[in-house]
Design an enzyme around this catalytic site. Structure first.
Site, PDB file in Angstrom:
ATOM      1  N   TYR A 125      42.500   3.646  61.694  1.00  0.00           N
ATOM      2  CA  TYR A 125      41.927   4.660  62.278  1.00  0.00           C
ATOM      3  C   TYR A 125      40.557   5.179  61.386  1.00  0.00           C
ATOM      4  CZ  TYR A 125      41.334   9.634  63.582  1.00  0.00           C
ATOM      5  OH  TYR A 125      40.887  10.940  63.913  1.00  0.00           O
ATOM      6  N   THR A 136      35.869  15.412  66.101  1.00  0.00           N
ATOM      7  CA  THR A 136      35.523  14.018  65.974  1.00  0.00           C
ATOM      8  C   THR A 136      36.313  13.113  67.007  1.00  0.00           C
ATOM      9  OG1 THR A 136      37.957  13.816  64.962  1.00  0.00           O
ATOM     10  CG2 THR A 136      36.097  14.226  63.365  1.00  0.00           C
ATOM     11  N   HIS A 191      43.264  21.926  56.925  1.00  0.00           N
ATOM     12  CA  HIS A 191      42.436  20.962  57.962  1.00  0.00           C
ATOM     13  C   HIS A 191      42.430  21.415  59.230  1.00  0.00           C
ATOM     14  CE1 HIS A 191      40.186  17.436  59.064  1.00  0.00           C
ATOM     15  NE2 HIS A 191      41.192  16.528  58.642  1.00  0.00           N
TER      16      HIS A 191
END
Length: 773
Positions: free
Chosen positions: A511, A524, A378
């Protein structure tokens, strides 16, 4: 079952008499990275803008919510002020007037300098990438997300492991080829271009552990091979020619995988598990760096073998596992299975799939029953980029299946254009050896063999202390929510917060990542769901004296405020990234971190109990990840027209009970919605197969609502003044400028790769040798 023979029509020719073909050709003419220079840069909010929003982001976390009845939402919010909030406002004032301005000035200068010298794509990208690469912890359950794919279109092939793996692998290789030649159609949203920079780190990328500093992500732009893991053993084969053309077709890959399976089965699982090198990638990063250095220093051969793994396009994982249900399928894609067995001498070994992984790279995982999924590293790519990868290879499988059908009816016509445009030059004749599979063997000292065992036991501790539960809610979905004029994403976000409140009586930090790819190198921004309006919604719904009208009104108000927050976040006007960058710029310049960042309010905002994300489309059945704090939940969800999919993970918490409460919450919320027909929404908590009502009424889609598949996306109108188009990327960076993402060329030429490792003979090789004899 072998796939049908493929001819040189692997890439169908196009015909101008089909509108689909012309439409495809029009999009295909746009080069992958051609729009990068036109993207606006991510704006840096003013200090006043960010700090003005901060109280709203934390007030619900600092205020008591005891379920009092509030008929007037706004007045209830205005009258609730705690001692913690008073302290928070003092900290804000001090940061606004004393500590913040110098940091804001440094951040503006840092961004300006990076823009001018072409080393920085956005003000937060270096800091955000390092936030992924700095922690010295395992990436399993802590970082890497997963997808579970829907079954393939061909029911015969989708249940066969080797056939499904060959189909997905072939499509992935074609996508890599298209990307190398910039034939991958760039992403866009409502006519607006999205940043494609993350795709530079999709193939040939590897997270590399470092001994004394943060990890790096190394990308080999010239990568041409695929690594295959089976029975904890490592193989590879050449998939692309040096010019980027595809060297194998689906039938070739099937034969390669058949040969690998036969060779891998020669080693007993109790032996292969002792040398399962991939399990070392689950260690805390400094431990893995030490083990990796020991392996490399053992021999030149070991160093070269690791380089081959690092530089592979991706890793294809063949699991000797058949998940018994959807929960186990999700868990297998997240962290593999745990299955201890004992030998005759009572020494146990790991027979599960948890060691058959390489977590530092993009992994395509296929189980015994053909069920497939993705686990991706990621640091350099987000869910939206991984979703595009999955969507394209899954859709390419569908197009290939459709072509196989229409070919029998229209033999002289190509009814479907190719989804992935790639040149295919299948290796034949004297070039067949170019694509032969080869096995990587390592010379492992005893200290590394011991470390493999300890890595497996540590991973097993993580697995047995974790839960992954799937909730597939089929009573209603996007269609019904939109019919009631609410944002599906906001509705789902509030359902998760309400379920937690009903179970524990607390409003906690929640979140949601919001996509900012409309900006150059955007990733993001954070949306914090637990606002005061969301808190009033929760307390109202749990108030036994509240009327249905009051509950529905509180729901509408909360969804509207959530949608407004998402829109601001998508425009780069959130709270989290700006504050995070200010904290990091202080550290970068050797300054004392201001007290604001150690305040109770800031700590609570960054202790995410409910870490959630919306990422999916019809190619996916599930999406998920682990919790980000020990006492939290990780919840990936997919919004479908007639259903909602949740994958929920936690450590040492009542995951199944939370899922059950969430299901009941969705049922209760649905009962107050206006039905699509005269039939009311029913919910039986024992039987979960109630028929979903359908509607022939036109559905009203509201422009301001983020009722979209995938992560929450930016919603900009053509004349949106919130985007500063004057700060477009005037100096495009060559390659990826993500901090600590390195373009690293492999020292292996195609000829050297062909001579490295142990050759594994395929049925095709054996037949050609026999014919020569």
């Amino acid at each position: 079952m072998a796939p049908p023979k493929l001819t040189n029509g692997d890439v169908p020719s196009t015909h101008n008499n089909d509108c689909l073909h012309s439409r495809y050709s029009r999009h295909a003419s746009i080069k992958t990275f051609s729009r990068q220079a036109t993207l606006p840069r991510l704006p840096i909010p003013t200090l006043e803008e960010t700090l003005e929003k901060f109280p709203a982001a934390v007030s619900a976390l600092l205020s008591p919510h005891d379920g009092e009845k509030n008929s007037n939402c706004d007045s209830a919010i205005n009258t609730r002020e705690t001692k913690e909030m008073e302290e928070c406002r003092k900290e804000i004032e001090k940061f606004l007037t004393v500590d913040g301005p110098p940091l804001q000035k440094l951040l503006l200068e840092y961004e300006q300098n990076g823009r001018e010298d072409g080393t920085l794509g956005s003000y937060v990208e270096e800091f955000w990438t390092e936030a992924y690469l700095a922690p010295d912890q395992s990436v399993v359950l802590n970082l890497n997300p997963f997808f579970v794919l829907e079954d393939g279109p061909d029911t015969n092939k989708s249940k066969d492991q080797s056939c499904r793996a060959a189909s997905l692998c072939f499509s992935a290789i074609k996508l890599a080829s298209a990307l190398k030649n910039e034939r991958l159609v760039p992403d866009s949203f409502r006519g607006k271009a999205l940043c494609m920079d993350q795709f530079r780190a999709l193939f040939g990328a590897c997270r590399v552990p470092e001994l004394s500093e943060k990890d790096t992500v190394a990308v080999d732009p010239d990568s041409t091979h695929v690594v295959v893991l089976e029975n904890n053993q490592i193989y590879f084969f050449q998939a692309l020619w040096p010019d980027g053309a595809v060297a194998v077709n689906e039938e070739d890959i099937y034969e390669i995988l058949t040969a690998i399976k036969a060779d891998a089965s020669k080693v007993a699982p109790e032996i292969s598990s002792r040398n399962a090198l991939g399990v070392l990638t689950t260690l805390p990063r400094r431990e893995w760096a030490n083990a990796r250095d020991t392996i490399k220093n053992q021999s030149v051969h070991n160093k070269a073998a690791l380089e081959i793994i690092d530089g592979a396009l991706f890793v294809l994982v063949i699991d000797n596992v058949t998940p018994k249900d959807i929960h186990e399928a999700a868990a297998n894609m997240l962290h593999g299975t745990h299955n201890l067995r004992s030998e005759e001498n009572f020494i146990d070994y790991q027979a599960g799939s948890c060691c058959n992984r390489w977590y530092d790279k993009l992994q395509v995982i296929v189980c015994n029953d053909g069920r497939a999924g993705i686990n991706f590293e990621h640091s350099a790519i987000d869910g939206h980029t991984a979703l595009r990868f999955v969507s394209d290879i899954f859709a390419d499988n569908i197009v290939s299946f459709a072509q196989s059908i229409t070919k029998t009816i229209y033999p002289d016509e190509d009814m479907f254009p190719p989804l992935i445009k790639a040149d295919i030059r299948r290796a034949t004749g004297a070039d067949v050896h170019f694509t032969m599979p080869r096995k990587l063997n390592f010379e492992l000292p005893q200290i590394v063999v011991d470390k493999i065992y300890y890595a497996e036991t540590a991973l097993s501790d993580q697995i047995v202390s974790s839960d992954t539960v799937v909730l597939e809610f089929a009573e209603y979905g996007k269609t019904l929510i939109v019919r009631n004029k609410m944002s599906p994403d906001s509705f789902v976000q509030l359902s998760m917060l309400l379920a937690y409140y009903r179970l524990y009586g607390k409003i906690v930090c929640q979140y949601e990542p919001v996509l900012t790819k409309a900006f150059y190198h955007g990733r993001t921004e954070a949306m914090r769901t637990a606002t005061e309006h969301a808190a009033v919604f929760c307390t109202t719904w749990c108030d036994p004296y509240a009327t249905n009208s009051e509950k529905l009104s509180a729901l509408r108000t909360a969804t509207q405020h959530h949608s407004a927050g998402v829109k601001l976040a998508s425009q780069g006007k959130g709270v989290d990234r700006h504050l995070f960058a200010l904290k990091c710029i202080a550290e970068k310049n050797g300054l004392v971190t201001p007290d604001f960042f150690s305040s109770n309010a800031y700590k609570k905002l960054n202790h995410t109990i409910l870490s959630t994300s919306n990422c999916g489309n019809p190619s996916l059945r599930l999406f998920g990840f682990g919790p980000v704090v020990p006492d939290g939940f990780g919840i990936g969800y997919i919004i479908r027209d007639t259903g909602l999919q949740y994958s929920i993970s936690s450590k040492h918490r009542q995951t199944n009970r939370y899922a059950h409460t969430l299901q009941q919450t969705l049922c209760d919320m649905g009962k107050l919605l206006e039905p699509l027909s005269a039939v009311t929404v029913a919910c039986d908590m024992i039987e979960e197969n109630s028929a979903t009502t359908s509607s022939k009424q036109p559905i009203e889609f509201l422009e301001d609502y983020h009722d979209l598949f995938g992560e929450s996306k930016a919603s900009f109108s053509a004349n949106d003044e919130s985007i500063d188009k004057s700060v477009s990327n005037s100096s495009p960076l060559t390659g990826s400028a993500l901090a600590r993402v390195l373009r690293r060329k492999s020292s292996f030429t195609a000829q050297k790769l062909r001579s490295f490792g142990e050759t594994i003979q395929t049925p095709r090789d054996a037949q050609e040798k026999s014919e020569k004899v």
